[in-house]
Structures are given as structure tokens and as C-alpha cells.
Write an enzyme that holds these catalytic residues in place. Structure first.
Site, PDB file in Angstrom:
ATOM      1  CG  HIS A   1      -2.190  -0.815   0.938  1.00 33.85           C
ATOM      2  ND1 HIS A   1      -2.208  -2.188   1.010  1.00 33.85           N
ATOM      3  CD2 HIS A   1      -3.441  -0.454   0.534  1.00 33.85           C
ATOM      4  CE1 HIS A   1      -3.414  -2.620   0.701  1.00 33.85           C
ATOM      5  NE2 HIS A   1      -4.183  -1.602   0.406  1.00 33.85           N
TER       6      HIS A   1
ATOM      7  CE  LYS B   1      -6.894 -10.240  11.593  1.00 34.70           C
ATOM      8  NZ  LYS B   1      -6.630  -9.582  12.877  1.00 34.70           N
TER       9      LYS B   1
END
Lengths: 289, 194
Positions: free
Chosen positions: B37, B104
């Protein structure tokens, strides 16, 4: 059996075979949830996954954690022997995909690829007067480690003083802040007193207690039980989807502190609570949960 | 009722999804976590563009096996905590035209805005269900940055079949995580005054 091979098998069991007391606690949690809720679906998936991992001998969770060893060894034995065997076993376990490579150099960003690095795996040594060797292992995931925390009492923002009431408050606060992020339902290890370091050490050692194993002192045991009830009223539930089980158990212990300090260290273990024990007695190797 | 989805996914299809929907996802998706990222925001590399277009990012650092023929298999592959990508996620979604993110723990307001603006959702996988999810990975198509980032952090382009997910943040600004946080905060406040 060679020491390295015995430890390799310990690593395999820890990564792939969830202890029965944890699995039972998860089954009970599944039964408690209402039909048709995301919480029920999560527990169903968790239990199916636990069964598959055991059958396939593959890691329950891909984050096979930090390798934390606790070794009790007899007088006359040498630490170096264990360090060497653990490093070799960790490397081989990584090659066999029992473990994900989880040792990263924080300066270069480079993953060692073997789970071996500076101070990794982490080994606590303790000499005892028995003739047998006990090697206890925790595989602790990074996500749950990140929601662990340490409070310094008094805490003005929570109106938490230096007493059991204050301790209760900071524990509730920690679980609220963790939400589902540590892979709830979690199990809490709480270390009261000590210094910055030893309070965390004590909190982690609680993870060798079995589900439902209460502290020998009544006052602490009662706090564990009441916190278990109260934390499950928060409604965070598995994965933070909402539900009736937010924690599987709460384990608390304490040690003396400096007059000026009062720490409460909270370690959080994810539902994939991986611990195993290896005992070597008269050359015989045995495993336990 | 469970909704079946297959990548590539159109914006129209993704905007139909609502918080609480259960989804079985199939098709090509890409794993990316912290280093990936950071790279996608700082350098905007093109090598991953074709795999991300109208596809899904999976926050996952898998355990993989290299087979004798040189191909790869996923051994254990549950989701990792998503909030670490909060500073980057919204920009990555819009820059690479991504339709969904799997992880999550949920994500924050910045990501929620990105989901709304560029048409994407947040799917929650069951954390810790590593073996079960790895069994839904039918093929490893490609891997990027393996040497440099290591196994957990590499971009793994994978083909999945019936990957079980729940939508916990949709493209209309709703978030199950926000709801649970508000309710549990209220419950905690009641306990704390006792």
C-alpha cells in the site's frame, strides 16, 4: 528423538492443532449465538477451519505469530543447546510451511525468511530442580499483539484509581478499544504491578492457564469471573460483528510494585489461541496442550 | 441469502451491496498489505494496474508453498488487520479503480469516503480462518515484489472460488464497525459508572 526434531513437532502441533479447551470454549460460544446472525456464521467458519487445519496439518491461521518459548531446564544443562535446536527447528518449520516467515529487520525492512533473527524466536529460560525439561510454546499473532496495552494508575480520563475498581475499569477500556481487531473473541492475560517490562511478562504467562482455570486467591478469581461476564455484555462479538461472546476468558495475576508505579499490562490473545508443551523426561518425549 | 460475485465487478453491481450481505466471491483478486500500500501511494506502479482494475484487494500475508514444477500454492491465508492501511486505502481504491477490499477489523472514515466516492465496498473475512480460506484459492496466477518484500508482503495475484465474506462497509456510507463501536461504547459507559 533429537531435540531439534522434538521442537519441530512442537511447532507443527502448535500451528495446526488448536488445544481442546479452546475449541470447547469456541463451541460453547457458537451454541450461544442466535441463528441467522453474522456471529453464528463466524463461529461456524472458525470451527470448520479448526477441524480442517488439524486434518490437513496446515496452519490454523496464516499468521503463525511470534515464537515465544518458555524453557524450564535442569541444573547442569546449557542454554546454548536449546537456542541452537530452536533456531534450526524454526527454520525447518518455515520451510515445511508450518510457519510463515515472521522475523523482519525493522531497519532494513527485510524478512529473514527463516523466522530466525535478532532475539527471535524469543526464549525465556528458567532453571529448576527437576531432572526433566519442559518447553512451553506460544505462537502469538501480530494483530492480537497490537491491541495489547499497558495502563498506569491512576488514570484520570477513566477515573481509575490504584485499586481493584481501577483495574477493572482499565480492562473494560482496553477491550472496548480493541473491538474486533485482535480477532475476537479474545482471551485476556493481565499482569498487575511490577515494572514496565515485568508487567507485560506476567500478563503473557497467564496464557499457559487452561480455560476456566481460576486464580487461587478468591478476590482475584472473583474479579476474573465478573470481568468475563461484564466484557461479554459489551456486544462486540466475534470479529467485532456484534454478538454474545467478546472474550473467552480473563486470567489475572499480580506481583509487587514500586511505591511510585502501578502498571496494569493487558495482553490479548486471538481466538486462535496456540499453545503447546513439550516434556522430555528420561529421554522420553511427550506433548501436552 | 448469499450473493455470488465474480471479478471483474462493475460499479453498478458493487453499489447494490449493503452492510450485512453475505457474499461468495470468485475470480482474480490481489493480496496487498503494508509495504504494497505504501508503494501504491508513493510510486503508483503500473505492473499491478491490470489486476486491480474492477477487482478486489485482499489484506493478507499468506503461508505459501513452492511446488516442484515452480508453481505456488496457498497453504494458510486468512485476513490481516485492515486499519493499518487506513492512510492509503482510499487513494489506492480511486487510483487503481478497485471495487472492493477484503480484510478484518474494518476501516475508518477516510476509507468510507473513498468507498462512496469511487464505488467500492469493504468485505470482512473471518480472521484466523487461514486453512479454510486457503482452500478457496484455486490458483496462484502471479507474484510481484516477492524478493524485495518477502512472502507476507508481496503482491499475490490469485484466483479464488467461493471465498466467504460479509459486507461490513458499503458504498453508501454505512459501516457495521461504526454501529458496533457506538453500541459497545454505550455499554462500556454504563459499566464504567458502576
Amino acid at each position: 528423538m533429537e531435540l531439534k526434531d522434538a521442537i519441530l513437532e512442537l511447532l507443527r502441533r502448535a500451528a495446526t492443532d488448536l488445544p481442546p479447551d479452546i475449541e470447547n470454549a469456541l463451541k460453547k460460544a457458537y451454541e450461544r449465538e442466535d441463528e441467522g446472525t453474522p456471529a453464528k456464521a463466524v463461529f461456524k467458519t472458525i470451527l470448520k477451519n479448526v477441524e480442517l487445519a488439524r486434518k490437513q496439518s496446515t496452519p490454523i491461521c496464516q499468521d503463525t505469530g511470534s515464537l515465544i518459548f518458555y524453557i524450564d531446564f535442569p541444573i547442569g544443562d546449557e542454554e546454548q543447546k536449546y537456542r541452537k535446536a530452536i533456531a534450526e527447528a524454526a527454520e525447518e518449520a518455515t520451510k515445511k510451511q508450518y510457519l510463515r516467515p515472521n522475523a523482519v529487520n525493522p531497519i532494513t525492512g527485510k524478512n529473514s525468511g527463516t523466522n530466525v533473527g535478532i532475539n527471535h524466536p524469543y526464549i525465556h529460560f528458567h532453571q529448576w530442580d527437576k531432572s526433566e525439561v519442559r518447553i512451553r510454546l506460544l505462537l502469538k499473532g501480530g494483530g492480537s499483539e497490537n491491541v495489547g496495552t499497558q495502563y498506569k494508575l491512576p488514570d484520570a480520563s477513566l477515573k481509575a484509581g490504584r485499586d481493584l475498581k481501577g483495574i477493572r475499569k482499565v480492562i473494560i477500556d482496553a477491550v472496548l478499544k480493541a473491538q474486533g481487531k485482535g480477532c475476537s473473541p479474545g482471551t485476556l492475560g493481565i499482569g498487575i504491578g511490577g515494572d514496565r517490562v515485568t508487567s507485560y511478562i506476567l500478563s503473557k504467562e497467564q496464557f499457559f492457564r487452561k480455560m476456566g482455570e481460576r486464580h487461587p486467591e478468591k478476590e482475584i478469581a472473583e474479579l476474573e469471573l465478573s470481568l468475563y461476564e461484564e466484557l461479554n455484555q459489551l456486544g462486540i462479538g466475534p470479529m467485532g460483528f456484534g454478538g454474545k461472546t467478546t472474550v473467552l476468558d480473563v486470567f489475572i495475576d499480580y506481583q509487587h510494585r514500586h511505591p511510585a508505579t502501578f502498571y496494569v499490562a493487558i495482553s490479548y490473545n486471538c481466538w486462535a489461541f496456540r499453545r503447546k508443551t513439550l516434556t522430555i523426561k528420561n529421554g522420553e518425549v511427550s506433548y501436552d496442550d | 441469502m448469499t450473493i455470488k460475485l465474480k471479478t471483474p465487478i462493475s460499479e453498478e453491481e458493487i453499489r447494490k451491496l449493503k452492510v450485512g450481505d453475505e457474499v461468495l466471491l470468485s475470480g482474480i483478486i490481489v493480496t496487498a498489505r503494508d509495504q504494497a500500500h505504501k508503494l501504491m501511494v508513493e510510486e503508483k506502479p503500473d505492473f499491478i494496474r491490470e489486476y486491480l482494475k474492477e477487482s478486489v484487494i485482499y489484506h493478507c500475508g499468506p503461508v505459501v508453498r513452492k511446488n516442484e514444477d515452480g508453481s505456488w500454492s496457498f497453504v494458510s491465508a486468512g485476513p490481516t488487520t485492515s486499519i493499518r492501511e487506513e492512510p492509503y486505502q482510499s487513494e489506492v481504491i480511486c487510483e487503481y479503480n478497485v471495487r472492493g477490499v477484503i480484510g478484518k477489523g474494518g476501516m475508518g472514515d477516510k476509507t468510507s469516503e473513498g468507498l462512496k466516492k469511487c464505488g467500492a465496498v469493504y468485505f470482512h473475512a473471518v480472521g484466523g480462518a487461514g486453512t479454510l480460506i486457503a482452500n478457496t484459492v484455486k490458483k496462484v496466477v502471479k507474484v510481484f515484489k516477492l524478493e524485495e518484500f518477502g512472502t507476507p508482503e508481496a503482491f499475490w495475484v490469485i484466483e479464488v472460488e467461493d471465498f466467504p465474506l460479509v459486507v461490513t462497509m458499503d458504498s453508501h456510507g454505512s459501516s457495521l464497525h461504526k454501529e458496533v463501536l457506538e453500541n459497545s461504547t454505550k455499554a462500556a459507559q454504563e459499566l464504567l459508572v458502576k
